[in-house]
Design a protein around this motif. Structure first.
Motif, PDB file in Angstrom:
ATOM      1  N   SER A  33       0.835  -1.199   0.000  1.00 37.24           N
ATOM      2  CA  SER A  33       0.000   0.000   0.000  1.00 37.24           C
ATOM      3  C   SER A  33       0.875   1.256   0.000  1.00 37.24           C
ATOM      4  O   SER A  33       2.030   1.207   0.412  1.00 37.24           O
ATOM      5  CB  SER A  33      -0.899   0.010   1.242  1.00 37.24           C
ATOM      6  OG  SER A  33      -0.138   0.331   2.384  1.00 37.24           O
ATOM      7  N   HIS A  34       0.323   2.361  -0.480  1.00 41.47           N
ATOM      8  CA  HIS A  34       1.109   3.594  -0.466  1.00 41.47           C
ATOM      9  C   HIS A  34       0.204   4.821  -0.434  1.00 41.47           C
ATOM     10  O   HIS A  34      -0.891   4.793  -0.973  1.00 41.47           O
ATOM     11  CB  HIS A  34       1.996   3.664  -1.704  1.00 41.47           C
ATOM     12  CG  HIS A  34       1.215   3.743  -2.985  1.00 41.47           C
ATOM     13  ND1 HIS A  34       0.579   2.647  -3.523  1.00 41.47           N
ATOM     14  CD2 HIS A  34       0.941   4.771  -3.806  1.00 41.47           C
ATOM     15  CE1 HIS A  34      -0.039   3.010  -4.634  1.00 41.47           C
ATOM     16  NE2 HIS A  34       0.157   4.294  -4.823  1.00 41.47           N
ATOM     17  N   GLU A  35       0.669   5.858   0.233  1.00 44.05           N
ATOM     18  CA  GLU A  35      -0.020   7.142   0.148  1.00 44.05           C
ATOM     19  C   GLU A  35       1.032   8.238   0.246  1.00 44.05           C
ATOM     20  O   GLU A  35       2.108   8.035   0.808  1.00 44.05           O
ATOM     21  CB  GLU A  35      -1.065   7.289   1.246  1.00 44.05           C
ATOM     22  CG  GLU A  35      -0.526   7.130   2.636  1.00 44.05           C
ATOM     23  CD  GLU A  35      -1.665   7.133   3.662  1.00 44.05           C
ATOM     24  OE1 GLU A  35      -1.534   7.855   4.661  1.00 44.05           O
ATOM     25  OE2 GLU A  35      -2.665   6.432   3.438  1.00 44.05           O
ATOM     26  N   MET A  36       0.701   9.394  -0.309  1.00 39.10           N
ATOM     27  CA  MET A  36       1.684  10.456  -0.318  1.00 39.10           C
ATOM     28  C   MET A  36       1.952  10.964   1.082  1.00 39.10           C
ATOM     29  O   MET A  36       1.069  10.955   1.923  1.00 39.10           O
ATOM     30  CB  MET A  36       1.203  11.606  -1.188  1.00 39.10           C
ATOM     31  CG  MET A  36       2.291  12.117  -2.089  1.00 39.10           C
ATOM     32  SD  MET A  36       1.695  13.517  -3.002  1.00 39.10           S
ATOM     33  CE  MET A  36       2.390  14.828  -2.026  1.00 39.10           C
ATOM     34  N   GLU A  37       3.184  11.356   1.317  1.00 33.37           N
ATOM     35  CA  GLU A  37       3.550  11.860   2.633  1.00 33.37           C
ATOM     36  C   GLU A  37       4.475  13.057   2.437  1.00 33.37           C
ATOM     37  O   GLU A  37       5.300  13.068   1.521  1.00 33.37           O
ATOM     38  CB  GLU A  37       4.303  10.764   3.402  1.00 33.37           C
ATOM     39  CG  GLU A  37       4.742  11.196   4.786  1.00 33.37           C
ATOM     40  CD  GLU A  37       5.515  10.110   5.529  1.00 33.37           C
ATOM     41  OE1 GLU A  37       5.945   9.130   4.913  1.00 33.37           O
ATOM     42  OE2 GLU A  37       5.696  10.295   6.737  1.00 33.37           O
ATOM     43  N   THR A  38       4.335  14.054   3.306  1.00 37.25           N
ATOM     44  CA  THR A  38       5.325  15.128   3.255  1.00 37.25           C
ATOM     45  C   THR A  38       6.009  15.187   4.594  1.00 37.25           C
ATOM     46  O   THR A  38       5.387  14.992   5.640  1.00 37.25           O
ATOM     47  CB  THR A  38       4.695  16.502   2.964  1.00 37.25           C
ATOM     48  OG1 THR A  38       3.583  16.654   3.831  1.00 37.25           O
ATOM     49  CG2 THR A  38       4.268  16.623   1.536  1.00 37.25           C
ATOM     50  N   SER A  39       7.295  15.404   4.548  1.00 37.02           N
ATOM     51  CA  SER A  39       8.076  15.482   5.763  1.00 37.02           C
ATOM     52  C   SER A  39       8.811  16.815   5.727  1.00 37.02           C
ATOM     53  O   SER A  39       9.303  17.225   4.681  1.00 37.02           O
ATOM     54  CB  SER A  39       9.069  14.318   5.784  1.00 37.02           C
ATOM     55  OG  SER A  39      10.250  14.689   6.451  1.00 37.02           O
ATOM     56  N   PHE A  81       8.747  15.674  -0.283  1.00 36.47           N
ATOM     57  CA  PHE A  81       7.663  14.814  -0.733  1.00 36.47           C
ATOM     58  C   PHE A  81       8.113  13.377  -0.915  1.00 36.47           C
ATOM     59  O   PHE A  81       9.183  13.119  -1.460  1.00 36.47           O
ATOM     60  CB  PHE A  81       7.099  15.311  -2.068  1.00 36.47           C
ATOM     61  CG  PHE A  81       6.377  16.607  -1.947  1.00 36.47           C
ATOM     62  CD1 PHE A  81       5.125  16.648  -1.327  1.00 36.47           C
ATOM     63  CD2 PHE A  81       6.938  17.780  -2.429  1.00 36.47           C
ATOM     64  CE1 PHE A  81       4.457  17.851  -1.204  1.00 36.47           C
ATOM     65  CE2 PHE A  81       6.275  18.989  -2.306  1.00 36.47           C
ATOM     66  CZ  PHE A  81       5.029  19.024  -1.694  1.00 36.47           C
ATOM     67  N   GLY A  82       7.262  12.443  -0.456  1.00 35.60           N
ATOM     68  CA  GLY A  82       7.574  11.028  -0.604  1.00 35.60           C
ATOM     69  C   GLY A  82       6.315  10.213  -0.392  1.00 35.60           C
ATOM     70  O   GLY A  82       5.200  10.736  -0.542  1.00 35.60           O
ATOM     71  N   PHE A  83       6.484   8.965  -0.036  1.00 36.33           N
ATOM     72  CA  PHE A  83       5.337   8.077   0.162  1.00 36.33           C
ATOM     73  C   PHE A  83       5.472   7.294   1.454  1.00 36.33           C
ATOM     74  O   PHE A  83       6.562   6.859   1.819  1.00 36.33           O
ATOM     75  CB  PHE A  83       5.216   7.094  -1.005  1.00 36.33           C
ATOM     76  CG  PHE A  83       4.846   7.775  -2.277  1.00 36.33           C
ATOM     77  CD1 PHE A  83       3.510   7.962  -2.600  1.00 36.33           C
ATOM     78  CD2 PHE A  83       5.816   8.271  -3.126  1.00 36.33           C
ATOM     79  CE1 PHE A  83       3.157   8.622  -3.761  1.00 36.33           C
ATOM     80  CE2 PHE A  83       5.470   8.932  -4.292  1.00 36.33           C
ATOM     81  CZ  PHE A  83       4.135   9.111  -4.612  1.00 36.33           C
ATOM     82  N   ARG A  84       4.336   7.140   2.114  1.00 40.92           N
ATOM     83  CA  ARG A  84       4.262   6.237   3.257  1.00 40.92           C
ATOM     84  C   ARG A  84       3.790   4.911   2.689  1.00 40.92           C
ATOM     85  O   ARG A  84       2.703   4.838   2.091  1.00 40.92           O
ATOM     86  CB  ARG A  84       3.240   6.773   4.258  1.00 40.92           C
ATOM     87  CG  ARG A  84       3.245   6.039   5.567  1.00 40.92           C
ATOM     88  CD  ARG A  84       4.371   6.549   6.430  1.00 40.92           C
ATOM     89  NE  ARG A  84       4.559   5.732   7.607  1.00 40.92           N
ATOM     90  CZ  ARG A  84       5.690   5.724   8.306  1.00 40.92           C
ATOM     91  NH1 ARG A  84       6.705   6.471   7.953  1.00 40.92           N
ATOM     92  NH2 ARG A  84       5.801   4.971   9.363  1.00 40.92           N
ATOM     93  N   CYS A  85       4.579   3.860   2.832  1.00 42.38           N
ATOM     94  CA  CYS A  85       4.244   2.591   2.195  1.00 42.38           C
ATOM     95  C   CYS A  85       4.053   1.496   3.228  1.00 42.38           C
ATOM     96  O   CYS A  85       4.704   1.499   4.271  1.00 42.38           O
ATOM     97  CB  CYS A  85       5.352   2.178   1.233  1.00 42.38           C
ATOM     98  SG  CYS A  85       5.588   3.388  -0.087  1.00 42.38           S
ATOM     99  N   GLY A  86       3.146   0.577   2.928  1.00 46.73           N
ATOM    100  CA  GLY A  86       2.866  -0.542   3.826  1.00 46.73           C
ATOM    101  C   GLY A  86       3.273  -1.859   3.189  1.00 46.73           C
ATOM    102  O   GLY A  86       3.062  -2.060   1.992  1.00 46.73           O
ATOM    103  N   PHE A  87       3.861  -2.747   4.010  1.00 43.23           N
ATOM    104  CA  PHE A  87       4.390  -4.019   3.510  1.00 43.23           C
ATOM    105  C   PHE A  87       3.945  -5.174   4.394  1.00 43.23           C
ATOM    106  O   PHE A  87       3.613  -4.977   5.558  1.00 43.23           O
ATOM    107  CB  PHE A  87       5.918  -3.976   3.509  1.00 43.23           C
ATOM    108  CG  PHE A  87       6.483  -2.792   2.782  1.00 43.23           C
ATOM    109  CD1 PHE A  87       6.707  -2.838   1.424  1.00 43.23           C
ATOM    110  CD2 PHE A  87       6.759  -1.606   3.465  1.00 43.23           C
ATOM    111  CE1 PHE A  87       7.212  -1.736   0.753  1.00 43.23           C
ATOM    112  CE2 PHE A  87       7.262  -0.507   2.806  1.00 43.23           C
ATOM    113  CZ  PHE A  87       7.488  -0.570   1.434  1.00 43.23           C
TER     114      PHE A  87
END
Ligand code: GDP
Ligand code: MG
Length: 597
Positions: free
Chosen positions: A327-333, A338-344
């Motif tokens: 899974s993935h959704e956009m993330e800003t830090s 800018f990047g992605f928060r990903c689930g594994f």
């Protein structure tokens, strides 16, 4: 095909015990692949699988076999993934076949994944044929290993077949055992179609390919089918089998295994374990026990070069099309942009995806600390699932926290047992069981997943010199005293380094992290404080002193080419750095700082 002439099976084994080699040999012995087309490990198709010697996606092959009884049989082998991250997919695909070959390396014996995988087979009511492999090696000890199979697993190993997948010895006996010991499938030809979706993946020529096992009825080219999980309707445009290369056919009947394509756009729409039926005249009830596999480990993926964000999005979306459990959704830090928060599904899954992005898409990544999903119970009675420590709500609103726990099974030679117990204890483990099988100990621990996701495998391997084997399953959530620990570099919080830690270990962890960061961050022209904090309270602190001289000052002015080289190196190194306020932090710091030792 006549049901009585079909045998469907899988091969279960611990990694490296010879599953792929045996599969190759079965294919070769039956002439399924002409000698000149034979290359090693036919079934492991992805490069990364070959390199790491692991099978990630289930794969399958249909073998024609003329048995000693003079009859022609169709043998369908489903190659299941061999790693704990994919446990759900293993247990599901086991239900598509009636039997298993249990391969155990006769120089090694039963290992943790042997157990985990054979239990899936037992749960699926398989008939099991034990195969002792690698008998060509001098260290092979079939009697001892057969006894161990009986003692530890509790299945009869008196008829275990002695095999060398390398030399081909025992392969004929294995094929005969498949035909004589494994049951034929059952199913009704004139019942409504009921098929199990065993696996699916994306093929650049054919689109989504769906591997199916027909339970009842007949699937034909041109049929309109329904996925029972989401009700979607598709038009079947191809049906085929793998030998192992694709061969198109016109229909699949009860007991058969093959694939279909139906202009399905993304793998996401095809869930492993789902039931497929006809749009008209559907079956009444789906196969039982379906649940989609859920990601359990999350981390942020950011491009080192922020200009590559769109490329990263593209890469992630392509990979996700082919992997329903990613899974993935956009993330800003604040720090990383800018990047992605990903689930594994687990750490291996994470590593595989990260590697593919770096290699196949050529994007350098910063990976933030892996995190599990915490359940945060708020004072107002609501519950939040926390995927990212940076999103931890204000503590004044929080009632309590729960974290996921696992049951870990570890098999280890006696002499390393002490180190393993210490490691588990250090990771807040609760010992549940300790038994012996020959000179090996089997320990079962209840452990918090957050203590395992980072470097547990690596530590386990190093304290046991690689002799321990490990497997785990999720057991549920439990309350504990966990807090968010932030890291501040030059007084700026670096959210990508935030972690959830147990309160009792926070000081120790905080100190270890700031010490590591002090070594990992290069010196700057000014002094840099590095701190670990809980809430507003600093619990550990180090100071990186200011740099005095230019690196190139070392060269005594004379050697200009050397000076140039050093400057180039500095530049290249700079590219891998990230600026935090005024401070450059190297990419490795994000991973290394979190490793405990
Ligand atoms: P898998 O991880 O279970 O698929 O194991 P592989 O089939 O990849 O085999 C692991 C290693 O053991 C490879 O280097 C194989 O060449 C080797 N191997 C497999 N079977 C035999 C065997 O019967 N004898 C010997 N000597 N080596 C084998
Ligand atoms: Mg393999």
């Amino acid at each position: 095909t006549d049901l009585n002439k079909i045998r469907n099976f899988s091969i279960v084994a611990h990694i490296d015990h010879g599953k792929s080699t045996l599969a190759d040999r079965l294919i070769q012995e039956t002439g399924t692949v002409a000698g000149r087309d034979m290359k090693e490990q036919l079934l492991d198709s992805m490069d990364i699988e070959r390199e790491r010697g692991i099978t990630i996606k289930a794969n399958t092959v249909r073998i024609d076999y003329q048995a000693d009884d003079g009859e022609k049989y169709v043998l369908n082998l489903i190659d299941t993934p061999g790693h704990v991250d994919f446990a759900y997919e293993v247990s599901r695909s086991m239900r598509a076949v009636e039997g298993s070959l249990l391969v155990v390396d006769s120089t090694q014996g039963v290992e943790a994944q042997t157990l985990a995988n054979v239990y899936h087979a037992i749960d699926a009511d398989h008939e099991i044929v034990p195969v002792l492999n690698k008998i060509d090696l001098p260290a092979s000890d079939c009697d001892r290993v057969a006894e161990q199979i009986e003692d530890v697993i509790g299945i009869d190993a008196t008829d275990a077949i002695q095999v060398s997948a390398k030399t081909g010895q025992g392969i004929h006996e294995t094929l005969e055992a498949i035909v004589t010991h494994l049951p034929a499938p059952t199913g009704t030809l004139d019942a409504p179609l009921k098929a199990m979706l065993v696996d699916s993946w994306y093929d650049s020529y054919l689109g989504v390919i769906v591997l199916v096992r027909i339970m009842d009825g007949v699937l034909k080219k041109g049929d309109r089918i329904r996925m029972m999980q989401n009700g979607s309707i598709h038009h079947v445009d191809r049906i085929g089998v793998f030998r192992p290369q694709m061969e198109m056919i016109t229909e699949l009947g009860p007991g058969e295994i093959g694939f279909l394509t139906a202009s399905i756009k993304q793998v996401r729409d095809t869930r492993v374990g789902d039931t497929i039926t006809h749009e008209k005249k559907p079956c009444e009830t789906p196969l039982e026990g379906f649940k989609p596999s859920q990601p359990v480990v999350f981390c942020g993926l950011f491009p080192v070069d922020s200009a590559e964000f769109e490329d990263l999005r593209d890469a992630i979306e392509k990979l996700a099309l082919n992997d329903a459990s990613f899974s993935h959704e956009m993330e800003t830090s604040a720090a990383l942009g800018f990047g992605f928060r990903c689930g594994f599904l687990g750490l291996l899954h994470l590593e595989v995806i990260r590697d593919r992005i770096e290699r196949e898409y050529n994007i350098e990544l910063i990976t933030t600390a892996p995190s599990v999903i915490y359940h945060i119970y708020m004072r107002d009675g609501s519950m939040i699932e926390l995927h990212n420590p940076a999103d931890m709500p204000d503590l004044t609103h929080v009632d309590h926290l729960e974290e996921p726990r696992i049951k870990a099974t570890i098999l280890v030679p006696d002499e390393y047992l002490g180190d393993v117990l210490k490691l588990c204890q250090d990771r807040r483990g609760i010992q549940e069981d300790l038994t012996y099988a020959g000179s090996r100990a089997m320990v079962v621990y209840d452990l918090p997943l957050n203590e395992v996701v980072f470097d547990f495998y690596d530590r386990l391997k190093s304290v046991t010199k690689g002799y321990a084997s490990f497997d785990y399953q999720m057991i549920g959530y439990r309350q504990d005293y966990l807090v968010k620990m932030s890291i501040l570099v030059n007084d700026e919080p670096v959210d990508a380094l935030s972690t959830m830690v147990h309160r009792d270990r926070a000081e120790m962890r905080g100190r270890a992290m700031v010490e590591k960061l002090k070594d990992l961050i290069p010196r700057h022209m000014f002094k840099i404080p590095i701190q670990a904090a809980i809430g507003g309270k600093v619990i550990a602190r180090e100071t990186l002193s200011a740099m005095r001289k230019d690196v190139t000052a070392k060269c005594y002015g004379g050697d200009m080419t050397r000076k140039k080289k050093l400057l180039e190196k500095q530049k290249a190194g700079k590219k891998k750095m990230r600026q935090f306020g005024k401070v450059d932090i190297p990419q490795e710091a994000f991973i290394s700082a979190l490793k405990l030792d």
